[in-house]
Design an enzyme around this catalytic site. Structure first.
Site, PDB file in Angstrom:
ATOM      1  NE  ARG A  67      -3.830  -0.162   2.434  1.00 25.40           N
ATOM      2  CZ  ARG A  67      -5.092  -0.326   2.029  1.00 25.40           C
ATOM      3  NH1 ARG A  67      -5.489  -1.494   1.528  1.00 25.40           N
ATOM      4  NH2 ARG A  67      -5.961   0.657   2.120  1.00 25.40           N
ATOM      5  CD  GLU A 183      -9.026  -0.966   0.894  1.00 28.78           C
ATOM      6  OE1 GLU A 183      -8.616   0.015   1.545  1.00 28.78           O
ATOM      7  OE2 GLU A 183      -8.273  -1.821   0.392  1.00 28.78           O
TER       8      GLU A 183
END
Length: 230
Positions: A67, A183
């Site tokens: 990430r 998300e």
């Protein structure tokens, strides 16, 4: 604050429940360890991973590292940033990553008991004029795409899969697990006052959470739902 939810997946929404045409009503979920709540309360906000060191880390480090290098660019006007520069919220609370954390990994073995789901309505994020976008799957995956078009969000993500219990990959569909991890990413921070739902696995953790949060003020719905965990 009446809500309905899909117990199979932890997909929650205000009013009549999850509806692909009403993403403003979706409740999206950030999970953390109860040990981290005092720091969140002191800061008055949920902070992006790149801006905070949690008291108790539950995230899986290999994914966290991915990430840090995943560019988030839904359009040319979006701030230059990585996935780790955002506060992550799962659209369906019973995400594949929650499964990994509840079952234990090399960095965390405390189980579901001490975990806390913090829920925010997507419409409240938008109304607060925060910078946000959606991912159509796991934000760390190389093939994941991003969008901040709320009107088409119900078709951008795999809405039907987000309502289902089973999310494992199959020979015919090798990306189900990623799509089930769709998300909402909020750039930088989320004011804690936007958190309007708190879900715990058990009474012990809820008692601890209420002791911390009741003095903070605000209107929140507190529920104990072990079915929102693994």
């Amino acid at each position: 604050m009446i809500t309905r939810y899909k117990p199979e997946s932890g997909f929650v929404a205000r009013s009549g429940g999850p509806d692909r045409k009403r993403p403003h009503d979706w409740i999206v979920w950030h999970f953390t360890h109860a040990d981290n709540l005092p720091g969140i309360i002191t800061a008055g906000r949920l902070l992006a991973d790149s801006a905070v060191t949690p008291t108790t880390e539950v995230a899986y480090n290999p994914v966290k590292e991915l990430r840090r290098h995943k560019v988030v660019a839904p359009d040319s006007r979006y701030p230059a940033s990585m996935a780790s520069d955002h506060v992550p919220f799962y659209i369906a609370a019973r995400s594949p990553m929650l499964y990994v954390v509840c079952k234990g990994h090399s960095g965390y073995s405390g189980g579901a008991g001490p975990l806390v789901h913090l829920g925010v309505a997507l419409g409240d994020i938008i109304d607060a004029d925060l910078t946000w976008c959606a991912s159509d799957g796991n934000a760390a995956a190389s093939y994941t795409k991003f969008s901040r078009q709320v009107d088409t969000l119900g078709t951008f993500v795999d809405f039907d899969l987000l309502c289902q219990r089973q999310w494992h990959n199959t020979d015919d569909d090798p990306n189900r697990q990623s799509r089930r991890a769709a998300e909402i990413l909020v750039y930088g921070h989320v004011p804690f006052e936007l958190v309007s739902y708190v879900c715990c696995y058990n009474t012990e953790t809820m008692t601890r959470v209420r002791t911390l949060l009741d003095p903070v003020g605000g209107v929140r719905k507190y529920v104990i739902k072990p079915g929102m965990y693994y």
